[in-house]
Design a protein around this motif. Structure first.
Motif, PDB file in Angstrom:
ATOM      1  N   ARG A 928      38.947  39.417  48.573  1.00 54.11           N
ATOM      2  CA  ARG A 928      38.704  37.925  48.967  1.00 54.11           C
ATOM      3  C   ARG A 928      38.892  37.444  47.952  1.00 54.11           C
ATOM      4  O   ARG A 928      39.347  35.993  48.161  1.00 54.11           O
ATOM      5  CB  ARG A 928      38.374  37.506  50.292  1.00 54.11           C
ATOM      6  N   ALA A 929      37.525  37.838  47.487  1.00 48.85           N
ATOM      7  CA  ALA A 929      36.714  36.420  45.924  1.00 48.85           C
ATOM      8  C   ALA A 929      38.016  36.358  45.311  1.00 48.85           C
ATOM      9  O   ALA A 929      38.480  35.715  43.964  1.00 48.85           O
ATOM     10  CB  ALA A 929      35.635  37.334  45.377  1.00 48.85           C
ATOM     11  N   LYS A 930      39.218  37.990  44.933  1.00 48.05           N
ATOM     12  CA  LYS A 930      39.915  37.950  43.398  1.00 48.05           C
ATOM     13  C   LYS A 930      41.041  37.013  44.400  1.00 48.05           C
ATOM     14  O   LYS A 930      41.253  36.211  43.611  1.00 48.05           O
ATOM     15  CB  LYS A 930      40.920  39.092  43.916  1.00 48.05           C
ATOM     16  N   ARG A 931      41.572  36.936  45.875  1.00 47.10           N
ATOM     17  CA  ARG A 931      42.465  35.567  46.498  1.00 47.10           C
ATOM     18  C   ARG A 931      41.765  34.716  45.730  1.00 47.10           C
ATOM     19  O   ARG A 931      42.740  33.767  45.866  1.00 47.10           O
ATOM     20  CB  ARG A 931      42.587  36.202  47.741  1.00 47.10           C
ATOM     21  N   HIS A 933      40.256  33.778  43.903  1.00 48.51           N
ATOM     22  CA  HIS A 933      39.604  33.037  42.164  1.00 48.51           C
ATOM     23  C   HIS A 933      38.105  32.649  42.232  1.00 48.51           C
ATOM     24  O   HIS A 933      38.303  31.690  41.570  1.00 48.51           O
ATOM     25  CB  HIS A 933      40.717  32.519  41.290  1.00 48.51           C
ATOM     26  N   ARG A 934      37.824  33.703  42.449  1.00 45.09           N
ATOM     27  CA  ARG A 934      36.164  33.243  42.238  1.00 45.09           C
ATOM     28  C   ARG A 934      35.482  34.708  42.023  1.00 45.09           C
ATOM     29  O   ARG A 934      36.204  35.653  42.083  1.00 45.09           O
ATOM     30  CB  ARG A 934      36.205  32.506  43.565  1.00 45.09           C
ATOM     31  N   THR A 935      33.861  34.535  41.958  1.00 43.78           N
ATOM     32  CA  THR A 935      33.501  35.351  41.783  1.00 43.78           C
ATOM     33  C   THR A 935      32.969  35.921  42.437  1.00 43.78           C
ATOM     34  O   THR A 935      32.598  35.087  43.574  1.00 43.78           O
ATOM     35  CB  THR A 935      32.819  35.597  40.625  1.00 43.78           C
ATOM     36  N   ILE A 936      31.802  36.801  42.646  1.00 49.12           N
ATOM     37  CA  ILE A 936      31.481  37.301  44.018  1.00 49.12           C
ATOM     38  C   ILE A 936      30.039  37.031  43.994  1.00 49.12           C
ATOM     39  O   ILE A 936      29.358  37.600  42.593  1.00 49.12           O
ATOM     40  CB  ILE A 936      31.319  39.033  44.026  1.00 49.12           C
ATOM     41  N   ALA A 937      29.541  36.429  45.090  1.00 50.27           N
ATOM     42  CA  ALA A 937      28.946  35.908  45.110  1.00 50.27           C
ATOM     43  C   ALA A 937      27.741  36.661  45.316  1.00 50.27           C
ATOM     44  O   ALA A 937      27.597  37.487  45.725  1.00 50.27           O
ATOM     45  CB  ALA A 937      28.330  34.413  45.809  1.00 50.27           C
TER      46      ALA A 937
END
Length: 1014
Positions: A928-931, A933-937
């Protein structure tokens, strides 16, 4: 797991004395050397299998060799054919593979627990806590986790039954109409309704409607494990029953009087969350709360105490009186006539320091202390506790009072006695029983089952055709709480809606629906009834309804705390009326009836997950046992597994015995809820029924019991000694004083090896690196994490015989250790799963490379590659890998298959499995984070065990995340790695257990030794 031979304190590498932990009395008195053959085996009962092979005839030999050949070829076995069919019409909002979550609520001993339930394609599969709900704050207990299996139990009732023959729902509705018409003609005379206590506003509203419609009818309330004495104590102290909420996180000193408030008492989830926060200590400069426990049996709460006094349950009232008198006489606590009533109690068997020092602690922490009494103690003790908390300025700080949901709820044992008396007299013509199982769990002296036969028409609404259903003229299936609409009110007044996640699997009715019919409501469905209750609260609009469903509660619906002043005169009178008690002895044994840590009162008897879950103290599975102290066992000639007879007058039961260090002398604890005859395939005949010894006049504890050893033995399966650490330090502990003196003391006990690895190490400084930390100071062994892991990861149960052979499949276990004197030991719990070692011994020995490491530091297993050599199990120093000896998942009923998590492989026979850090959850968030375009919180990924833990003892995350929880915990001085000296470099780390004993208590108890540690 066994610790090293407990002969004496042994020096570590620095010469510092280290206390020795032991797992059982046998292991303490007969330590096994490190070369013991059993300790070298991955399965301690393997010799049994070998003996079985040697004792077969020719036909049996061919059968066994064929089975062995099939096992060896498991990798080539053709899997069962499964047909995939498309939806003819896709359900609204359903996306295959993407779960949805819904808020709901359940009830536990009068407290509402807010839940979030995950559903896959319309199948509820996992239960979590609702972080917004005051009853859970995001956590759950083990029963909430196991409730998902109750939903899919194949032994649930599927149709109505009339006089033992199958009937239809229409037939049952016709029966209800006939009985209702007859009742209306007589204003309800002869009609009785028996139900379990409830805090559902809708159910109570409908109950009142039935009573208004049928004024001569009577509504009775009963459940075997209840809060009647708690409510009566509040009535004595305040003139009205109240709901009491304790803020354990604000209490510096807690005194428990026979209350297992961390696991089996009402409100345990919220209590453990608050208490765990009071046990959080980040450095040697921090502080801890202090827990004193006075109890007869060793409970999880007692095991977590800094000081524990083992005292017969009937003598707890004496201690409470002596404490009150000391507070008044030596510390100026104004108790008035209560002090006079409390004076003069005998001090026999109660150490003087337990009166002086505890009173001094409470008096010096006014407004920051807390006293709580167990539900089994007499009402006068509860009233005294209210007076003491008020006099110590705790009310409004650590103690708050709220209105109860059902102010009309009677004393339940007396109410049931009144019903049975009327049944015997022929005054009851029609009896509706809503849930419960009184033919099994009603007090023996009431003879409920025999008197039920005198009722012409009786109907039992229940999810299972149990002991009570078998004796009623009608049985009607009841819906599971995940199949029906309902509502709950928390102890602080917060209102929550219970919404169904699946259509009833087997039809049935809910309590609310049946009462709505008896009340003559225009709409008898649960949905309409709950909406009507919300409308009465001014929340009838659609937007308010959907907000409530979304959050699982009505925001800001908690009521204001009550301002109450205890009545000293009434409390003093109640104390004076407490009956005199003869001290327990071998000829006058005390028996304590305790809510079981797994079955509770028997309602979960057919839940295989709970049956196989080891008891937190005894570690017994698939059984209950009468527990007693080592001294009492020696005096009476009782040994582990011996079947004993307990008699009081003409009432006699038989039960296996188990010796527990720390148990009060001349007192025997009997866990409720076992020995069922009509529970289902797992619950029938399992354990021992102790209800025949329980009476309505002494439902919690009694004396005058005699014990006789029958001479027979009962095979008991327990898990604590299945594996061995061969004398190496496992649980490292120390006192707060010792911790402040030497903050890094765990490093002396578990040193990092100085020898370089034999192969190049991998650089794990880049990317997401998953790791876990477990705080042993906060863990109380409640096992909510174990149940969460079981539900999340499709872990099978194996049965009593295979558990006895060391073949249990649980990926996460909680080891229990004793330390110190066997009569007053300290206790430590250690959750243990795969450590995800960076230098994993299992990986080097696998001939097919089935187990390997990922770039993010996980130790993975490719199930379809494993051929079952079990080399990895033999080479694992932590003994946390499990092997499927049988196709445990092949024979399970179809309904139970609906519970399985589709994101976790259902394993076949012949493969090794173990904890994966819930890799499916990691992958879900990673993708989900890759989709996006963010880092994992931070905190976005939570393992099942972490999410369930009420004490917040488990932390999972990315250790490379700057400022993250794992990075901070890596810097805590009491952090250590289990068996770090062998160079495995585990990813799971521990925070050493810190105890907070009172240095002024002396050396009279095992927990008053601040100079020793781990």
């Amino acid at each position: 797991m066994s610790a090293e031979p407990p002969n004496a304190e042994t020096p570590n590498s620095t010469g510092v004395a280290r206390r020795v932990f032991w797992s059982s009395l046998d292991q303490k008195s007969n330590p096994r050397p490190a070369t013991d053959a059993e300790g070298q085996s991955d399965a301690p009962k393997a010799a049994i299998d070998a003996a079985e092979l040697l004792r077969v005839n020719r036909r049996g030999f061919l059968t066994l060799t064929g089975a062995i050949s099939a096992l060896a070829a498991e990798g080539c076995i053709r899997r069962p054919v499964e047909k995939i069919l498309p939806y003819s019409r896709s359900p609204e909002y359903a996306v295959p593979g993407v779960p949805r979550s819904y808020a709901t609520v359940t009830e536990r001993r009068g407290e509402a627990l807010g839940l979030i339930v995950r559903s896959h394609e319309g199948r509820p599969t996992k239960v979590e806590g609702n972080p917004e709900h005051p009853g859970t704050a995001g956590a759950t207990d083990l029963w909430a986790q196991a409730s998902i299996l109750q939903l899919y139990d194949a032994d649930r009732s599927r149709s109505p039954v009339r006089d033992g023959a199958a009937a239809s729902v229409a037939d049952f509705d016709a029966f209800v109409r006939v009985q209702l018409e007859a009742a209306q003609a007589s204003a309800g005379e002869g009609l009785r309704i028996l139900a379990e206590p409830s805090n559902s506003p809708t159910l109570l509203r409908l109950r009142d409607s039935v009573m208004r419609r049928l004024p001569k009818a009577r509504f009775h309330t009963y459940t075997p494990v209840n809060e009647s004495q708690v409510r009566e104590g509040a009535r004595i102290a305040f003139g009205t029953p109240v709901a009491t909420r304790y803020a354990y996180d604000k209490a510096d000193v807690v005194l428990s009087l026979d209350s297992d408030f961390l696991t089996t008492e009402a409100g345990a989830v919220a209590a453990l969350r608050g208490f765990g926060r009071g046990r959080k200590i980040g450095s040697a400069h921090g502080s801890l709360n202090r827990l004193y426990v006075v109890e007869s049996r060793l409970s999880c709460t007692g095991a977590s105490a800094d000081h524990r006094l083992r005292l017969a349950a009937g003598d707890v009232q004496r201690y409470a009186k002596l404490l009150a008198a000391e507070l008044a006489a030596s510390h100026g606590i104004a108790l008035g006539e209560v002090a006079d009533a409390a004076s003069g109690a005998s001090k026999d068997g109660i150490p003087a320091e337990w009166i002086r020092q505890v009173a001094a602690e409470l008096a010096s922490h006014r407004g920051r202390s807390l006293i709580v009494a167990g539900s089994g103690q007499p009402p006068a003790v509860h009233a005294l506790v209210h007076v003491l908390n008020a006099s110590l300025s705790n009310v409004g700080q650590t103690v708050r009072y709220f209105p109860v949901t059902d102010a009309a709820e009677p004393e339940q044992f007396a109410d049931l006695a009144a019903l049975t008396s009327d049944m015997a007299a022929g005054a009851v013509k029609t009896l509706f029983i809503l849930g419960g199982n009184p033919c099994y769990d009603a007090p023996a002296d009431l003879e409920f089952a025999g008197k039920l036969a005198k009722v012409p028409a009786s109907a039992h609404l229940c999810g299972w055709r149990n002991e009570t259903s078998m004796r009623c003229t009608w049985h009607m299936p009841r819906t599971h709480e995940l199949e029906a609409w309902g509502d709950q009110r928390a102890s602080d007044g917060t209102y929550s809606v219970q919404q169904p996640l699946i259509a009833p699997l087997h039809g049935g009715r809910s309590n609310i629906e049946l009462l709505a019919g008896l009340a003559g409501a225009a709409a008898t469905d649960g949905y309409s009834a709950v909406r009507a209750t919300l409308s009465d609260r001014g929340l009838g609009g659609e937007s308010a309804w959907f907000r409530t469903l979304h959050r699982g509660l009505v925001a800001n619906s908690a009521t204001a705390p009550l301002r109450l002043v205890p009545r000293g005169a009434d409390t003093a009178l109640a104390l004076q009326q407490l009956p005199a008690r003869k001290p327990p002895s071998r000829d006058n044994l005390e028996v304590v009836f305790a809510a079981d840590s797994r079955m509770l009162d028997g309602r979960f008897a057919n839940n295989a997950w709970l049956q196989e879950l080891p008891d937190p103290i005894t570690r017994i599975t698939w059984d209950n046992a009468a527990t007693l102290s080592p001294a009492t066992a020696a005096e009476l000639g009782v040994r582990n597994g011996a079947v004993i007879q307990l008699s009081q007058g003409d009432r006699v039961i038989e039960i296996a015995a188990w010796i527990v260090p720390g148990h009060a002398n001349n007192s025997i604890t009997l866990p409720l809820g076992w020995g069922r005859s009509h529970a289902g395939r797992f619950g029938n005949g399992t354990g021992f029924d102790v209800y025949p010894l329980r009476t309505s006049t002494a439902p919690h504890f009694t004396d005058g019991v005699r014990l006789k050893v029958s001479g027979r033995m009962h095979a008991i399966a327990q898990t604590q000694e299945h594996d061995s650490m061969e004398g190496r330090p496992v649980v490292i502990d120390g006192t707060l004083e010792a911790y402040k003196d030497k903050p890094n003391f765990p490093q002396y006990e578990s040193p990092i090896p100085s020898v370089a690895p034999l192969w190049p190490t991998v650089d794990y400084s880049k990317g997401n690196q998953w790791a876990m930390n477990i705080d042993l100071t906060r863990c109380v062994g409640c096992a909510a994490c174990v149940m969460a892991c079981q539900a999340e990861n499709n872990i099978p149960v194996v049965g009593k015989d295979d558990v006895a052979r060391g073949r249990e499949m649980s990926w996460l276990r909680i080891d229990r250790y004793y330390v110190g004197d066997e009569h007053d030991p300290e206790v430590a719990f250690q959750p243990l799963a795969c450590q995800h070692c960076e230098e994993a011994p299992c990986e080097n020995v696998c001939p097919v490379n089935a187990t390997s490491h990922t770039p993010s530091g996980l130790n993975d297993i490719a199930y379809n590659r494993c051929i079952g050599t079990r080399y990895c199990m033999n080479n694992c120093p932590y003994k946390v890998r499990r092997f499927n000896f049988r196709n445990y998942n092949l024979a399970i009923p179809e309904t139970e298959r609906m519970q399985k998590n589709p994101n976790v492989t259902v394993r076949f026979r012949g493969v090794v499995e173990k904890c994966s850090y819930c890799v499916q959850r990691i992958q879900d968030v990673t993708i989900r984070a890759k989709r996006e375009h963010r880092t994992i919180a931070e905190g976005e990924i939570r393992t099942a065990c972490q999410q369930a833990c009420p004490a917040e003892a488990i932390v999972f995350g990315d250790r490379n995340l700057p400022g993250g929880q794992l990075a901070a915990l890596d810097q805590v001085d009491r952090r250590y790695k289990l068996l770090a000296d062998i160079g495995t470099r585990p990813r799971t780390t521990y925070l050493a257990k810190i105890r907070n004993p009172n240095p002024n208590m002396g050396t009279g108890t095992a927990s008053a030794k601040p100079e020793t540690h781990g």
